[in-house]
Design a protein around this motif. Structure first.
Motif, PDB file in Angstrom:
ATOM      1  N   LEU A 153      44.517  42.194  42.119  1.00  0.00           N
ATOM      2  CA  LEU A 153      44.804  41.136  41.141  1.00  0.00           C
ATOM      3  C   LEU A 153      46.305  41.066  40.856  1.00  0.00           C
ATOM      4  O   LEU A 153      46.887  39.982  40.767  1.00  0.00           O
ATOM      5  CB  LEU A 153      44.030  41.392  39.840  1.00  0.00           C
ATOM      6  CG  LEU A 153      42.506  41.261  39.932  1.00  0.00           C
ATOM      7  CD1 LEU A 153      41.845  41.816  38.678  1.00  0.00           C
ATOM      8  CD2 LEU A 153      42.099  39.804  40.158  1.00  0.00           C
ATOM      9  N   LEU A 158      37.384  37.078  42.290  1.00  0.00           N
ATOM     10  CA  LEU A 158      38.213  37.635  43.361  1.00  0.00           C
ATOM     11  C   LEU A 158      37.307  38.136  44.471  1.00  0.00           C
ATOM     12  O   LEU A 158      36.333  38.847  44.219  1.00  0.00           O
ATOM     13  CB  LEU A 158      39.071  38.802  42.831  1.00  0.00           C
ATOM     14  CG  LEU A 158      39.802  39.648  43.889  1.00  0.00           C
ATOM     15  CD1 LEU A 158      40.880  38.851  44.605  1.00  0.00           C
ATOM     16  CD2 LEU A 158      40.412  40.897  43.253  1.00  0.00           C
ATOM     17  N   TYR A 196      41.395  34.355  45.542  1.00  0.00           N
ATOM     18  CA  TYR A 196      41.303  34.284  44.079  1.00  0.00           C
ATOM     19  C   TYR A 196      40.898  32.876  43.657  1.00  0.00           C
ATOM     20  O   TYR A 196      41.404  31.894  44.181  1.00  0.00           O
ATOM     21  CB  TYR A 196      42.649  34.538  43.419  1.00  0.00           C
ATOM     22  CG  TYR A 196      43.430  35.749  43.877  1.00  0.00           C
ATOM     23  CD1 TYR A 196      44.069  35.761  45.113  1.00  0.00           C
ATOM     24  CD2 TYR A 196      43.567  36.865  43.057  1.00  0.00           C
ATOM     25  CE1 TYR A 196      44.815  36.861  45.526  1.00  0.00           C
ATOM     26  CE2 TYR A 196      44.312  37.965  43.470  1.00  0.00           C
ATOM     27  CZ  TYR A 196      44.934  37.953  44.703  1.00  0.00           C
ATOM     28  OH  TYR A 196      45.674  39.036  45.103  1.00  0.00           O
ATOM     29  N   PHE A 222      41.755  34.798  35.583  1.00  0.00           N
ATOM     30  CA  PHE A 222      41.067  34.957  36.862  1.00  0.00           C
ATOM     31  C   PHE A 222      39.600  34.620  36.676  1.00  0.00           C
ATOM     32  O   PHE A 222      38.979  35.034  35.695  1.00  0.00           O
ATOM     33  CB  PHE A 222      41.179  36.402  37.369  1.00  0.00           C
ATOM     34  CG  PHE A 222      42.552  36.768  37.868  1.00  0.00           C
ATOM     35  CD1 PHE A 222      43.045  36.223  39.050  1.00  0.00           C
ATOM     36  CD2 PHE A 222      43.343  37.667  37.165  1.00  0.00           C
ATOM     37  CE1 PHE A 222      44.312  36.568  39.521  1.00  0.00           C
ATOM     38  CE2 PHE A 222      44.610  38.013  37.628  1.00  0.00           C
ATOM     39  CZ  PHE A 222      45.094  37.464  38.806  1.00  0.00           C
ATOM     40  N   LEU A 230      41.175  30.889  40.110  1.00  0.00           N
ATOM     41  CA  LEU A 230      41.696  31.107  38.756  1.00  0.00           C
ATOM     42  C   LEU A 230      41.902  29.791  38.030  1.00  0.00           C
ATOM     43  O   LEU A 230      41.936  28.725  38.636  1.00  0.00           O
ATOM     44  CB  LEU A 230      42.972  31.947  38.792  1.00  0.00           C
ATOM     45  CG  LEU A 230      44.109  31.549  39.736  1.00  0.00           C
ATOM     46  CD1 LEU A 230      45.081  30.645  39.025  1.00  0.00           C
ATOM     47  CD2 LEU A 230      44.820  32.796  40.214  1.00  0.00           C
TER      48      LEU A 230
END
Ligand SMILES: [Zn+2]
Lengths: 362, 198
Positions: A43, A6, A72, A3, A74
């Motif tokens: 998450l 967020l 998100y 990640f 990532l």
């Protein structure tokens, strides 16, 4: 997978906040009730739209709101930089990956694997078979779409059969559903058999690195009935009709499967110490992560909700020995971790994430 | 707004695919923006209501005893594609992958939704099977447990031991999906790759 960032809006107690990630080890520090577990929960939703804390997702939007949004950023092992959005509102949940709408859950499950460690994991040892089946089903569905669809169709078929049993449905209708339920049961049985054997092998390797000498984990799949042969299960359903009609439900089948989880120093429930039990749960979660990595070719992210602090120093060291170095770990706690320099620290207060001075972030 | 407008809005909102906003747009359009269109619409709706009925042979929409497909002498009566709903039939027709007749069940077995054999268009299918004219049934039902159970029921209860070839196309469709939303290419390959039911 890792990640990078967020952003959350109207999720649990969070009105809006941004959580910069991207490092290998992130620690979310805060008092209870400030929202750090909510961040981990958000998450974790990226894996299967499932929360590790609740089975009813209606509780997720912030009080007084009906919709929440999670965005998100990532870095994915296969897809590279990826933008994922989960929105939930009156018309249900919607998921977008790189701007493209995902229309079916089956196409989403397991693309972004995470594993959450939490104190509730002790229920895998102390709770009923339902807890363990949920663990088994999620673990296998994440690595295999065929398992997910067989499970979905099986449960749907059992629900239809149960309705027939309750309403005095005809033998012809029961036959029609039983004949179609049986192959799904057989698929589930073979995936569980093979998957749990694979997971046991991984767990033994992991536990060796965590445990004290002379301990070893036991993990055995315990099917309610052997339904690897669909014809055998179809006949069992047919023969059970009189009993099942009396109860108004299907008594036997994969929906009653279980697995046995214990330490070799005696049954874990009776003899293992609290510390040993926690160690076993942590080992099982790391094994789950390694299993995902091995099956998917994607490194999952480990989300540790307040558990590392609860481990005794020996097992905490064991955790780091067993935890594959390439996995991103995001942990929460109420106190600063002992191994302070390993972590980037983010403080969580009142639903807001603030990067502390000790944790320089990219 | 006004009692009559509100009651129209309530009726429109009940229609499939219309939420509050689209119902409001339709109502405004009919009452305020294009009131002249209303008469034509009403006439078309009444006309359709009076004219359209179920084909007695296959269950498709028809304006006389038989639908246009059953009435078409060029269509093979011995080979029948069984579908759940009229839109499925329309989707298959559009793919031009099927040149024979159809049978519309108007649903699939689903005890949870209160649908048993009596609720489905099985009776006329049974007549067609018993007439001895049919030599192949292609079951184009959804690829979910209810669609599969319906296939099983047709095979075991309606076809029984008769020498009729029965195949399913459900395997070619996305898992859990139905016929209406499959594209033409998928439908065509599903129909061509149909599997004999055992
Ligand atoms: Zn017709």
């Amino acid at each position: 997978m890792r990640f990078l960032n967020l952003r959350l809006q109207n999720f649990r107690n969070i009105e809006f906040t941004e959580l910069p990630l991207g490092g290998e080890r992130h620690f979310l520090l805060g008092a209870n009730g400030q929202g750090k577990s909510n961040l981990l929960e958000a998450l974790g939703l990226a894996t299967a739209l499932r929360s590790f804390r609740t089975q009813t997702l209606t509780a997720l939007p912030r009080k007084g709101h009906k919709e929440y949004a999670l965005v998100y950023q990532l870095e994915h092992d296969h897809q590279g930089a990826t933008h994922l959005e989960i929105h939930s509102g009156r018309s249900g949940r919607s998921v977008q990956v790189d701007g493209e709408k995902v229309t079916r859950l089956v196409e989403f499950i397991g693309r972004f694997p995470t594993v959450t460690l939490c104190s509730g994991d002790l229920m895998l040892l102390r709770g009923g078979p339902g807890e363990r089946r949920r663990f088994m089903d999620l673990t296998l569905a994440v690595v295999n779409r065929g398992y997910y669809t067989a499970l979905r169709d099986f449960h749907r078929g059992i629900a239809e059969r149960n309705r027939l049993l309750k309403n005095g449905g005809s033998a012809a209708e029961l036959s029609a559903f039983e004949a179609e339920i049986a192959p799904h049961a057989s698929t589930i049985a073979s995936y569980r058999e093979a998957g749990m054997a694979e997971l046991r092998a991984v767990l033994c390797r992991v536990y060796d690195q965590i445990a004290e000498a002379g301990e070893g984990p036991e993990l055995d799949f315990r099917p309610n009935v052997d339904c690897r042969d669909p014809e055998v299960y179809r006949r069992l359903l047919q023969d059970s009709r009189p009993r099942d009609r009396m109860i108004g439900a299907t008594q036997r089948g994969p929906h009653r499967d279980d697995f046995h989880l214990a330490l070799q120093v005696g049954g874990a429930r009776e003899y293992a110490s609290d510390g040993q039990q926690r160690g076993l749960c942590v080992a099982l979660r790391i094994a789950q992560a390694s299993f995902y990595h091995q099956q998917l070719g994607v490194a999952p992210v480990l989300l540790a909700d307040d558990v590392l602090g609860e481990l005794d120093p020996v097992r905490r060291q064991g955790f780091w020995r067993a935890c594959p170095a390439e996995l991103q770990v995001i942990a929460t706690g109420t106190e600063l971790p002992v191994d302070l320099d390993e972590w980037r620290i983010t403080s969580i207060a009142n639903g807001q994430a603030t990067t502390a001075a000790t944790g320089p972030l990219v | 707004m006004t009692p009559a407008y509100d009651s129209l809005l309530q009726q429109l909102k009940r229609l499939p695919g219309l939420g509050y906003r689209s119902a409001e747009r339709v109502a405004m359009h009919l009452l305020v923006e294009q009131p002249d269109a209303m008469a034509d619409l009403l006439q078309a709706m009444r006309g359709a209501r009076d004219a359209v009925r179920r084909c007695q042979n296959c269950g498709n929409m028809a304006e006389s005893e038989l639908c246009a497909i059953c009435d078409d002498a060029n269509r093979d009566v011995g080979t029948i594609c069984v579908v759940e709903h009229v839109p499925d039939l329309i989707a298959i027709e559009r793919s031009s992958a099927w040149k024979s007749q159809y049978h519309v069940l108007h649903g699939k077995l689903s005890p949870i939704h209160g649908v048993g054999p009596e609720q489905l268009n099985f009776q006329s299918l049974q007549h067609r099977i018993q007439s001895g004219e049919i030599n192949e049934l292609v079951l184009a039902l959804s690829n979910d447990i209810e669609g599969q159970a319906t296939c099983h029921y047709i095979q075991e209860e309606l076809v029984q031991e008769r020498l009729i070839k029965v195949s399913r196309i459900g395997f070619g469709l996305p898992s859990g999906g139905g016929v209406t939303y499959a594209d033409s290419v998928t439908l065509r390959s599903a129909l061509e790759g149909r599997r004999i039911y055992e």
